[in-house]
Design an enzyme around this catalytic site. Structure first.
Site, PDB file in Angstrom:
ATOM      1  N   GLY A  31      38.883  27.366  39.948  1.00  0.00           N
ATOM      2  CA  GLY A  31      39.943  28.336  40.141  1.00  0.00           C
ATOM      3  C   GLY A  31      41.239  27.518  40.516  1.00  0.00           C
ATOM      4  N   ASN A  32      42.258  27.987  41.007  1.00  0.00           N
ATOM      5  CA  ASN A  32      43.388  27.122  41.461  1.00  0.00           C
ATOM      6  C   ASN A  32      43.888  27.863  42.894  1.00  0.00           C
ATOM      7  OD1 ASN A  32      45.408  29.279  40.806  1.00  0.00           O
ATOM      8  ND2 ASN A  32      44.432  29.183  38.713  1.00  0.00           N
ATOM      9  N   LYS A  33      44.931  27.030  43.194  1.00  0.00           N
ATOM     10  CA  LYS A  33      45.602  27.580  44.485  1.00  0.00           C
ATOM     11  C   LYS A  33      46.706  28.492  44.539  1.00  0.00           C
ATOM     12  CE  LYS A  33      45.393  22.390  46.342  1.00  0.00           C
ATOM     13  NZ  LYS A  33      46.054  21.337  46.904  1.00  0.00           N
ATOM     14  N   SER A  34      46.641  29.093  43.420  1.00  0.00           N
ATOM     15  CA  SER A  34      47.930  30.262  43.447  1.00  0.00           C
ATOM     16  C   SER A  34      47.783  31.333  44.648  1.00  0.00           C
ATOM     17  CB  SER A  34      47.904  30.693  42.193  1.00  0.00           C
ATOM     18  OG  SER A  34      48.993  31.679  42.261  1.00  0.00           O
TER      19      SER A  34
END
Ligand code: CTP
Length: 394
Positions: free
Chosen positions: A207-210
């Site tokens: 995933g990512n930090k958004s």
């Protein structure tokens, strides 16, 4: 306007068009207005108190004789910033012109200095009667904004000027009076927010930090400017975004499915979601032992923007680029390869921007000059991007 917009009064006169004001009430709420409905006693023959209370979520009175201890005609008048009276019948217009105060609505009008708009609707012969013409003239001279009724078919077989205008036209007029911008009225804006996740096993994902803050800010800004907004949200921090129709997704595939469904109907797509770039070739049902994690084979996810651009049919597409070096060159390359009309690039070195309320970067368009965005709120950036959308949609 924030979700807690100005307090307004929706006055409802006793005409058959009263039922159309139910839709008007909804659209005013969509625009952020906090609406108290004040029907005239006669109008309750067409739409009852229960309907207004259910739709507005507030108690409704038609007479000053209810809740007398709260002096409602003064307290309501004091807190209301604007009035819209729709429909305004010949009788109500006459009572207002004469300065009468024989029900709660007319009391409020007299007791308040707030700007007031009337939306007349009546039979053409009543609209054109010298008494009504003179009453409308008097009210206009006193500063009331009186809309012209539309020309067309009325209840029964009659034709002429007297029809209740379309809700969008009333909202446009009302927004003009309140200073609310409605330049996206009638446009459908599709926004993606958050970050997609690709499952590795039951406990892990790529995933990512958004956080979804930017996409939510754009969706709210577009709504405030009158657009019909649909949000596709991937794993955002907030459970729901008040007043915005939202499809919640987890993976890139789910976001793709939602886009395929909604993209054909939209006028503008703003793709602010951070999409996971890779996924495991196979997601495991069993938890993978850490000693085996190095063996996970990855495969790229589909490029959602590039795929949507292929089926573009007049839509305007705005993308984002998150870069740590060669920002402008990379943004131009993405604009080309993904078929974008506008791209906003920001510097994410060291994880900057993610989860913050502020942003900083550059807006690039296909033929215009680059626009540097100095440290600004994500709300303000949303509006800058929507300005670009309006300019390019013509
Ligand atoms: N995007 C997309 N589909 C993907 C990846 C990204 O539609 N599979 C969109 C993002 O929503 C964003 C834009 O493409 O609007 C650019 O995203 P970014 O992460 O900066 O670029 P990538 O295409 O992932 O390229 P790279 O990783 O090489 O920087």
């Amino acid at each position: 306007m924030s979700q807690q917009g100005p307090e307004i009064i929706l006055g409802v006169g006793g005409g058959i068009a009263a039922y159309k004001s139910c839709d008007l009430l909804r659209r005013l709420q969509d625009r952020g207005y906090q609406v108290t409905v004040v029907p005239t006693p006669a109008s309750l023959n067409f739409v009852g108190k229960a309907t207004w209370e259910a739709l507005s979520g507030r108690p409704v009175s038609a007479q000053v004789w209810e809740n007398v201890h709260t002096v409602p005609h003064i307290s309501l008048a004091d807190k209301s910033e604007f009035f819209v009276i729709a429909p305004a019948t010949a009788d109500l217009i006459a009572r207002l012109a004469a300065g009468r105060a024989d029900d709660l609505l007319t009391n409020l009008v007299l007791a308040s200095n707030a700007p007031k708009m009337l939306v007349p609707a009546m039979h053409p012969s009543m609209w054109l009667d010298p008494a009504t013409i003179s009453n409308v003239k008097t009210l206009r001279e006193r500063g009331f904004r009186v809309m012209e009724p539309e020309v067309g078919r009325l209840t029964g077989d009659d034709q002429g000027q007297g029809r209740f205008p379309e809700t969008s036209s009333i909202i446009r007029n009302f927004d003009e009076m309140t200073g609310n911008v409605s330049d996206l009225l009638g446009k459908k804006v599709l926004v993606t927010a958050g970050g997609t996740r690709e499952s590795i096993d039951p406990v892990r994902f790529i995933g990512n930090k958004s956080s979804g803050k930017q996409g939510i800010a754009i969706a709210l800004a577009a709504k405030k400017r009158g657009a019909q907004v649909h949000l596709i949200a991937a794993n955002i921090d907030e459970k729901s975004v008040k007043g915005i129709e939202t499809t919640h997704v987890v993976s890139t595939q789910e976001m793709h499915d939602a886009l395929i469904k909604d993209f054909p109907q939209c006028d503008v797509l703003i793709m602010s979601a951070a999409v996971a770039d890779a996924k495991p070739k196979a997601s495991s049902f069993e938890k993978i032992k850490k000693s085996m994690l190095g063996n996970i084979e990855l495969t790229p996810t589909i490029d959602l923007l590039a795929d949507m651009s292929k089926s573009k049919n007049g839509q305007l597409i705005i993308g984002f680029a998150a870069e740590t070096k060669d920002h402008l060159q990379e943004a131009r390359r993405k604009m080309q390869t993904k078929g974008l009309d506008v791209i906003y690039v920001n510097d994410v070195s060291g994880g900057a921007i993610f989860g913050k309320d502020e942003t900083m970067g550059t807006i690039l368009t296909r033929n215009g000059a680059d626009i540097a965005v100095k440290e600004t709120s994500k709300d303000a950036l949303g509006n800058l991007l929507l300005d670009q959308a309006i300019r390019q949609l013509g």
